[in-house]
Design an enzyme around this catalytic site. Structure first.
Site, PDB file in Angstrom:
ATOM      1  N   GLY A   1      96.699 -58.986  -6.499  1.00  0.00           N
ATOM      2  CA  GLY A   1      97.958 -60.044  -6.486  1.00  0.00           C
ATOM      3  C   GLY A   1      97.487 -61.285  -5.833  1.00  0.00           C
ATOM      4  O   GLY A   1      96.516 -61.412  -5.785  1.00  0.00           O
TER       5      GLY A   1
ATOM      6  N   LEU B   1      99.010 -63.605  -4.547  1.00  0.00           N
ATOM      7  CA  LEU B   1      98.532 -64.181  -3.564  1.00  0.00           C
ATOM      8  C   LEU B   1      97.839 -63.033  -2.688  1.00  0.00           C
ATOM      9  O   LEU B   1      97.150 -63.907  -2.066  1.00  0.00           O
ATOM     10  CB  LEU B   1     100.222 -63.417  -2.521  1.00  0.00           C
ATOM     11  CG  LEU B   1     100.435 -64.164  -0.851  1.00  0.00           C
ATOM     12  CD1 LEU B   1     100.212 -65.397  -0.558  1.00  0.00           C
ATOM     13  CD2 LEU B   1     101.129 -63.399   0.195  1.00  0.00           C
TER      14      LEU B   1
ATOM     15  N   ASP C   1      97.757 -46.266  -2.426  1.00  0.00           N
ATOM     16  CA  ASP C   1      99.437 -46.108  -2.833  1.00  0.00           C
ATOM     17  C   ASP C   1     100.226 -46.269  -0.904  1.00  0.00           C
ATOM     18  O   ASP C   1     100.676 -45.293  -0.120  1.00  0.00           O
ATOM     19  CB  ASP C   1      99.142 -45.031  -3.495  1.00  0.00           C
ATOM     20  CG  ASP C   1     101.096 -44.308  -3.716  1.00  0.00           C
ATOM     21  OD1 ASP C   1     101.467 -45.632  -3.637  1.00  0.00           O
ATOM     22  OD2 ASP C   1     101.554 -43.418  -4.690  1.00  0.00           O
ATOM     23  N   ILE C   2     100.800 -47.105  -1.501  1.00  0.00           N
ATOM     24  CA  ILE C   2     101.654 -47.671  -0.154  1.00  0.00           C
ATOM     25  C   ILE C   2     102.961 -46.986  -0.029  1.00  0.00           C
ATOM     26  O   ILE C   2     103.475 -46.982   1.158  1.00  0.00           O
ATOM     27  CB  ILE C   2     102.027 -49.096  -0.215  1.00  0.00           C
ATOM     28  CG1 ILE C   2     102.592 -49.599   1.140  1.00  0.00           C
ATOM     29  CG2 ILE C   2     103.226 -49.572  -1.693  1.00  0.00           C
ATOM     30  CD1 ILE C   2     102.989 -51.378   0.968  1.00  0.00           C
TER      31      ILE C   2
ATOM     32  N   ALA D   1     104.236 -55.855  -3.218  1.00  0.00           N
ATOM     33  CA  ALA D   1     105.789 -55.866  -3.152  1.00  0.00           C
ATOM     34  C   ALA D   1     105.589 -55.419  -4.863  1.00  0.00           C
ATOM     35  O   ALA D   1     105.239 -55.611  -5.814  1.00  0.00           O
ATOM     36  CB  ALA D   1     105.920 -56.504  -3.030  1.00  0.00           C
TER      37      ALA D   1
ATOM     38  N   THR E   1     111.367 -62.485   0.908  1.00  0.00           N
ATOM     39  CA  THR E   1     111.621 -63.291  -0.427  1.00  0.00           C
ATOM     40  C   THR E   1     113.105 -63.649   0.448  1.00  0.00           C
ATOM     41  O   THR E   1     113.810 -63.558   1.146  1.00  0.00           O
ATOM     42  CB  THR E   1     111.914 -62.649  -0.930  1.00  0.00           C
ATOM     43  OG1 THR E   1     112.846 -63.399  -2.494  1.00  0.00           O
ATOM     44  CG2 THR E   1     113.315 -60.684  -1.080  1.00  0.00           C
ATOM     45  N   ASP E   2     113.544 -65.554  -0.540  1.00  0.00           N
ATOM     46  CA  ASP E   2     114.609 -66.051  -0.459  1.00  0.00           C
ATOM     47  C   ASP E   2     115.683 -65.297  -1.159  1.00  0.00           C
ATOM     48  O   ASP E   2     116.933 -65.366  -0.592  1.00  0.00           O
ATOM     49  CB  ASP E   2     114.141 -67.259  -1.122  1.00  0.00           C
ATOM     50  CG  ASP E   2     114.272 -67.122  -2.699  1.00  0.00           C
ATOM     51  OD1 ASP E   2     112.882 -66.315  -3.097  1.00  0.00           O
ATOM     52  OD2 ASP E   2     114.352 -67.910  -3.424  1.00  0.00           O
TER      53      ASP E   2
ATOM     54  N   TYR F   1     116.314 -55.885  -6.300  1.00  0.00           N
ATOM     55  CA  TYR F   1     114.711 -56.056  -5.491  1.00  0.00           C
ATOM     56  C   TYR F   1     115.111 -56.823  -4.210  1.00  0.00           C
ATOM     57  O   TYR F   1     114.460 -56.556  -3.069  1.00  0.00           O
ATOM     58  CB  TYR F   1     114.385 -57.516  -6.629  1.00  0.00           C
ATOM     59  CG  TYR F   1     113.702 -58.397  -5.861  1.00  0.00           C
ATOM     60  CD1 TYR F   1     112.048 -58.169  -5.809  1.00  0.00           C
ATOM     61  CD2 TYR F   1     113.616 -60.572  -5.433  1.00  0.00           C
ATOM     62  CE1 TYR F   1     110.888 -58.842  -4.789  1.00  0.00           C
ATOM     63  CE2 TYR F   1     112.271 -60.739  -4.866  1.00  0.00           C
ATOM     64  CZ  TYR F   1     111.538 -60.008  -4.863  1.00  0.00           C
ATOM     65  OH  TYR F   1     110.158 -60.423  -4.052  1.00  0.00           O
TER      66      TYR F   1
ATOM     67  N   TRP G   1     109.853 -68.330  -4.680  1.00  0.00           N
ATOM     68  CA  TRP G   1     109.396 -69.108  -5.923  1.00  0.00           C
ATOM     69  C   TRP G   1     107.735 -69.564  -5.952  1.00  0.00           C
ATOM     70  O   TRP G   1     107.449 -70.701  -6.117  1.00  0.00           O
ATOM     71  CB  TRP G   1     110.045 -70.478  -6.442  1.00  0.00           C
ATOM     72  CG  TRP G   1     111.328 -71.047  -6.802  1.00  0.00           C
ATOM     73  CD1 TRP G   1     112.672 -69.410  -6.165  1.00  0.00           C
ATOM     74  CD2 TRP G   1     112.600 -71.827  -7.289  1.00  0.00           C
ATOM     75  NE1 TRP G   1     113.827 -69.844  -6.444  1.00  0.00           N
ATOM     76  CE2 TRP G   1     113.939 -71.145  -7.176  1.00  0.00           C
ATOM     77  CE3 TRP G   1     112.363 -72.287  -7.848  1.00  0.00           C
ATOM     78  CZ2 TRP G   1     115.054 -71.755  -7.395  1.00  0.00           C
ATOM     79  CZ3 TRP G   1     112.766 -73.655  -8.250  1.00  0.00           C
ATOM     80  CH2 TRP G   1     114.649 -73.372  -8.246  1.00  0.00           C
TER      81      TRP G   1
END
Length: 265
Positions: A15, A17, A37-38, A61, A102-103, A125, A150
C-alpha cells in the site's frame, strides 16, 4: 533495541504507507495481501511464526471511509480482527507490534485530541479502527499504536492527486472548509516509525505539524479551489469536523507544507 539490527516484518507492504515503510526498512520482510490474508487467523499465525521477527509493522487496512459503510463486515474483519490476530502472533513469538490507527476514532467535537483523550468514532471506518486498537491492547502488551491523519504519499490514491486531477479538468474545484486536521506525508511517517519501535509501549499521535481545513490544504497546491461546507458535499460516512492530533510523546515531524513541497517535487 537498535533498529537495523532487528528482524522486521511489514504487513500491508504493497500500500501507500507500506511502500514507504519498505524504503525505510530495506532489510524487512515485506508481506502484501497477496502473500497473506490478514483476516485468516491461521495464515497470520503461520506467517509470523515462520518469520520469527523482532518487530512487526502493520500497515494493512481497509481505508475507503465511505466503502466501509457499505461493507461493514469487511471493514471489521480487516481493521478489527486482523490486528487481533497479528497481536496474538506477535505475543507468541515475542515481537513488538507497530499498528497504525486514525484520527477518525474521535468524533470531532473538540478542537484537538491528545493520546489520552476519550474516543468516540462516528463512522464504521472509525469504529472498525478503534476495534483494532482495542484488540491489539487486549492481546499483547508490547505494542505501539500510531494514530495518524490525512495521509498522502507517492504510492497510492490520495487527496493531493485527486484534487490535482480535478483541477485540470474543471474551472473550479469545491473543497470542504469545515473539516480541520493535519495532513501527513507517508515518507515522514515511515521514517518516524524507526524511532517509535525503540520507544515505550503505548498510543502515539504522529502527524506532520500544522493545522488546516481540506480547502486550505487544496489551496496550497491548486489555484482554483473554492470553499464549501460539508452539508453542500454530502458523503455516506460522517467525518469528524475537528480531528487535530496532538503529539505529546515524541519530537514533532516537519510542517505539512514542507512535506507537500517534497511530494510535489
Amino acid at each position: 533495541m537498535v533498529v537495523g539490527k532487528i528482524k522486521t516484518v511489514i504487513v500491508g507492504a504493497g500500500g501507500m504507507l507500506g511502500t514507504d515503510l519498505r524504503a525505510a526498512f530495506p532489510d524487512a520482510l515485506a508481506i502484501t495481501h497477496k502473500d497473506m490474508d490478514i483476516t485468516d487467523r491461521e495464515a497470520v499465525m503461520r506467517a509470523i511464526r515462520k518469520a520469527a521477527p523482532d518487530a512487526v509493522i502493520n500497515a494493512a487496512a481497509y481505508t475507503n471511509v465511505d466503502g466501509c459503510e457499505d461493507e461493514q463486515e469487511k471493514a471489521y474483519a480487516i481493521n478489527g480482527l486482523g490486528p487481533a490476530y497479528l497481536a496474538e502472533a506477535c505475543k507468541e513469538v515475542g515481537a513488538t507490534l507497530v499498528h497504525y490507527s486514525t484520527d477518525y476514532v474521535f468524533d470531532g467535537s473538540r478542537p484537538e485530541y491528545r493520546e489520552s483523550d476519550a474516543t468516540n468514532p462516528i463512522s464504521v471506518y472509525g469504529k472498525s479502527k478503534l476495534a483494532g486498537e482495542k484488540n491489539v491492547q487486549y492481546n499483547m502488551d508490547d505494542y505501539r499504536i500510531v494514530r495518524t491523519s490525512w495521509l498522502f504519499g507517492r504510492h497510492g490514491k490520495n487527496f493531493v492527486d485527486t484534487i490535482l486531477s480535478l483541477s485540470k479538468q474543471m474551472p473550479t474545484v469545491k473543497v470542504v472548509n469545515d473539516q480541520v486536521g493535519k495532513p501527513t506525508y507517508t515518507v515522514d511517517l515511515a521514517e518516524k516509525t524507526k524511532e517509535l519501535i525503540t520507544l515505550p509501549a503505548g498510543i502515539y499521535h504522529i502527524s506532520n505539524e500544522g493545522v488546516c481545513s481540506w480547502f486550505e490544504f487544496a489551496s496550497a497546491f491548486i489555484d482554483n479551489a473554492v470553499p464549501c461546507t460539508t452539508a453542500e458535499f454530502p458523503r455516506k460516512a460522517k467525518r469528524p469536523r475537528y480531528s487535530v492530533l496532538v503529539n505529546t510523546k515524541t519530537s514533532p515531524l516537519r510542517h505539512w507544507k514542507d512535506a507537500l513541497r517534497d511530494y510535489l517535487s
